[in-house]
Design a protein around this motif. Structure first.
Motif, PDB file in Angstrom:
ATOM      1  N   LEU A 293       0.829  -1.211   0.000  1.00 24.37           N
ATOM      2  CA  LEU A 293       0.000   0.000   0.000  1.00 24.37           C
ATOM      3  C   LEU A 293       0.861   1.259   0.000  1.00 24.37           C
ATOM      4  CD1 LEU A 293      -3.015  -1.020   2.263  1.00 24.37           C
ATOM      5  CD2 LEU A 293      -2.841  -1.000  -0.224  1.00 24.37           C
TER       6      LEU A 293
ATOM      7  N   CYS B 149      -6.790   5.424   0.610  1.00 21.11           N
ATOM      8  CA  CYS B 149      -6.920   4.062   0.102  1.00 21.11           C
ATOM      9  C   CYS B 149      -8.233   3.496   0.608  1.00 21.11           C
ATOM     10  CB  CYS B 149      -5.747   3.210   0.601  1.00 21.11           C
ATOM     11  SG  CYS B 149      -5.918   1.481   0.117  1.00 21.11           S
TER      12      CYS B 149
ATOM     13  N   HIS C 269      -5.056  -3.107  -5.141  1.00 19.75           N
ATOM     14  CA  HIS C 269      -4.240  -4.018  -4.323  1.00 19.75           C
ATOM     15  C   HIS C 269      -5.100  -5.190  -3.876  1.00 19.75           C
ATOM     16  CE1 HIS C 269      -3.092  -5.262  -0.076  1.00 19.75           C
ATOM     17  NE2 HIS C 269      -2.035  -5.619  -0.767  1.00 19.75           N
TER      18      HIS C 269
ATOM     19  N   PRO D 170      -8.494   9.917  -3.568  1.00 20.83           N
ATOM     20  CA  PRO D 170      -8.393   8.456  -3.564  1.00 20.83           C
ATOM     21  C   PRO D 170      -7.336   7.984  -4.557  1.00 20.83           C
ATOM     22  CG  PRO D 170     -10.390   9.172  -4.677  1.00 20.83           C
ATOM     23  CD  PRO D 170      -9.770  10.409  -4.114  1.00 20.83           C
ATOM     24  N   LYS D 171      -6.476   7.098  -4.097  1.00 21.45           N
ATOM     25  CA  LYS D 171      -5.368   6.643  -4.938  1.00 21.45           C
ATOM     26  C   LYS D 171      -5.320   5.134  -5.113  1.00 21.45           C
ATOM     27  CE  LYS D 171      -3.376  10.586  -5.829  1.00 21.45           C
ATOM     28  NZ  LYS D 171      -3.236  11.077  -7.202  1.00 21.45           N
ATOM     29  N   ALA D 172      -5.990   4.406  -4.228  1.00 18.59           N
ATOM     30  CA  ALA D 172      -5.936   2.936  -4.342  1.00 18.59           C
ATOM     31  C   ALA D 172      -7.160   2.314  -3.700  1.00 18.59           C
ATOM     32  CB  ALA D 172      -4.673   2.395  -3.675  1.00 18.59           C
TER      33      ALA D 172
ATOM     34  N   CYS E 264     -11.169   0.990 -11.015  1.00 13.70           N
ATOM     35  CA  CYS E 264      -9.938   1.602 -10.483  1.00 13.70           C
ATOM     36  C   CYS E 264      -9.168   2.277 -11.612  1.00 13.70           C
ATOM     37  CB  CYS E 264      -9.052   0.548  -9.817  1.00 13.70           C
ATOM     38  SG  CYS E 264      -9.664   0.076  -8.200  1.00 13.70           S
TER      39      CYS E 264
ATOM     40  N   SER F 296      -8.062  -1.489  -1.863  1.00 11.45           N
ATOM     41  CA  SER F 296      -7.509  -2.765  -1.397  1.00 11.45           C
ATOM     42  C   SER F 296      -8.655  -3.730  -1.149  1.00 11.45           C
ATOM     43  CB  SER F 296      -6.727  -2.534  -0.093  1.00 11.45           C
ATOM     44  OG  SER F 296      -6.265  -3.769   0.417  1.00 11.45           O
TER      45      SER F 296
ATOM     46  N   CYS G 224     -11.008   0.547   1.317  1.00  6.93           N
ATOM     47  CA  CYS G 224     -10.986  -0.890   1.614  1.00  6.93           C
ATOM     48  C   CYS G 224     -12.298  -1.229   2.311  1.00  6.93           C
ATOM     49  CB  CYS G 224      -9.795  -1.239   2.517  1.00  6.93           C
ATOM     50  SG  CYS G 224      -9.837  -0.414   4.121  1.00  6.93           S
TER      51      CYS G 224
ATOM     52  N   LEU H 134      -6.972   4.800  -9.981  1.00  9.02           N
ATOM     53  CA  LEU H 134      -6.623   4.218  -8.684  1.00  9.02           C
ATOM     54  C   LEU H 134      -5.845   2.931  -8.945  1.00  9.02           C
ATOM     55  CD1 LEU H 134      -9.043   6.031  -7.645  1.00  9.02           C
ATOM     56  CD2 LEU H 134      -9.678   4.115  -6.190  1.00  9.02           C
TER      57      LEU H 134
ATOM     58  N   VAL I 116       0.176   4.363  -2.664  1.00 11.72           N
ATOM     59  CA  VAL I 116      -0.550   5.546  -2.175  1.00 11.72           C
ATOM     60  C   VAL I 116       0.447   6.591  -1.659  1.00 11.72           C
ATOM     61  CG1 VAL I 116      -2.401   6.316  -0.630  1.00 11.72           C
ATOM     62  CG2 VAL I 116      -2.388   3.967  -1.448  1.00 11.72           C
TER      63      VAL I 116
ATOM     64  N   LEU J 103      -6.593   5.080   5.340  1.00 12.68           N
ATOM     65  CA  LEU J 103      -7.487   4.040   4.840  1.00 12.68           C
ATOM     66  C   LEU J 103      -8.911   4.481   5.133  1.00 12.68           C
ATOM     67  CD1 LEU J 103      -5.516   1.017   6.280  1.00 12.68           C
ATOM     68  CD2 LEU J 103      -6.019   1.333   3.851  1.00 12.68           C
TER      69      LEU J 103
END
Ligand SMILES: Cc1ncc(COP(=O)(O)O)c(C=O)c1O
Length: 358
Positions: free
Chosen positions: A67, A77, A168, A133-135, A160, A137, A79, A165, A71, A102
């Motif tokens: 992560l 991120c 993961h 927002p970048k990722a 994504c 999970s 989740c 994004l 990020v 997160l």
């Protein structure tokens, strides 16, 4: 009768033998040895893709490093609200992301959908005061024992990438999901848009061996330095690689996971045959989540069964746990014997019979 988790047992024989083989003689330290190089090539073959691989000792380290590479410190991120990364890692991902946060989203069975993630993204203001927002999970298997199908992962992967994004996957139980789906590792990951994977092996037969597997070369750039700064460049690295060599040889990892999944099915089928017991979520891998009468729960505990009571947060709409019931999690592993399951089932059946006779 220990069903507390799949890390309560040691390593499997094939892994221990590989460790003993690799123990002899001298080899370069810090992962510069031939065995580590061979295992990294094996990852590329298994995933049918060029991959950068970083071997680490814990799943928390794999998740935090993965992560952190996806990020930036000002990023967000997404989740699931019950994800291991947000709930069970003492803030390690946020610590290694140096300020990034997160954000947990609800979802039945521990799963997120493209619709729920999309709605969350739409609701975030784009002003500079909002962390972008970048990722995303996701956990495969989820914290409720459920599995994302390749199509579901693909929908999240497309979302994504459309929204810039990274995706993961926390694959602490990667092999259990894989054999349950009957697909290839590629079909469960990069073909669906997964950029970076925490590949778990400890729960399914290794002593302590996990890997960050990077499909998107953008994310591999500084991971060797990040891994060292996290204290995860193991000096006798060949002994981590050796575990994975033994794990992959002759599809040992798949056989281990298939055994665990079979035991879980046996346990689930036996439990739902006990009147008054039902499953909170379907049994799709190696974890079973029955809702049992409290009297059965007490009898299991009195008989010395180990397991955890579980949270109701991700129950599907309309599913409730009554005041005289308990939601529990039973986990089986590559080492679970059928006898152990039959023992637990007989205690449950006897307790239910006593309850019915009262
Ligand atoms: C979903 C999930 N991710 C990651 C991990 C890995 O954690 P650990 O740091 O204990 O190896 C676990 C272990 O319980 C897990 O269940």
């Amino acid at each position: 009768m220990n069903f507390a988790s799949d890390n309560i047992v040691g390593a499997s024989n094939a892994v221990m033998q590989a460790l003993v083989r690799a123990n002899a003689g001298a080899m370069p330290a810090y992962g510069q040895d031939a065995l580590t190089a061979a295992v990294k090539r094996r990852f590329a073959e298994i995933f049918e893709h060029d991959v950068a691989v970083f071997l680490v000792a814990t799943g928390t380290a794999a998740n935090a490093l993965a992560l952190a590479s996806a990020v930036p410190p000002w990023g967000l991120c997404l989740c699931h609200e019950e994800a291991h990364v947000i709930d069970d890692e003492c803030g390690a991902p946020e610590f290694f992301m140096h300020g990034a946060k997160l954000k947990g989203l609800p979802g039945a069975g521990g799963k997120l959908t493209a619709e729920s993630v999309s709605a969350c993204l739409d609701s975030l203001p784009s002003a500079v005061k909002q962390m972008p927002p970048k990722a995303l999970s996701i956990s495969q298997v989820t914290e409720c024992g459920m599995i994302y199908t390749p199509a579901e992962i693909g929908a999240l992967g497309k979302l994504c990438h459309d929204r810039s994004l990274f995706l993961h996957m926390d694959g602490a139980r990667f092999a259990n999901a894989l054999v349950s789906l009957g697909c290839t590792p590629a079909e469960m990951t990069w073909k669906q848009g997964v950029d970076i994977l925490s590949f778990g092996a400890t729960k399914n037969g290794c002593l302590m061996a996990e890997a960050v597997v990077v499909f998107n070369p953008l994310l591999a750039e500084a991971l060797d330095y990040r891994t060292k700064r996290a204290g995860q460049v193991i000096s006798k690295g060949r002994l981590i690689a050796a575990q994975l060599e033994g794990y992959f040889a002759e599809d040992h990892w798949l056989a281990n996971a298939a055994h665990a999944n079979r035991m879980a099915r046996l346990l689930a089928d036996g439990l739902v045959a006990v009147p008054g017991t039902r499953l909170a979520w379907p049994t799709e891998a190696n974890e079973v989540f029955p809702i049992v009468p409290k009297a059965v729960h007490r009898a299991l505990q009195a008989a010395g069964a180990h397991y955890h009571s579980w949270t109701q947060v991700s129950l599907p709409a309309g599913q409730n746990v009554g005041p005289d019931e308990e939601l529990i999690r039973l986990v089986v592993s590559f080492a679970t014997a059928e006898d152990e399951i039959q023992n637990l089932l007989s205690v449950a059946r006897a307790a239910q019979a006593r309850l019915a006779a009262e």
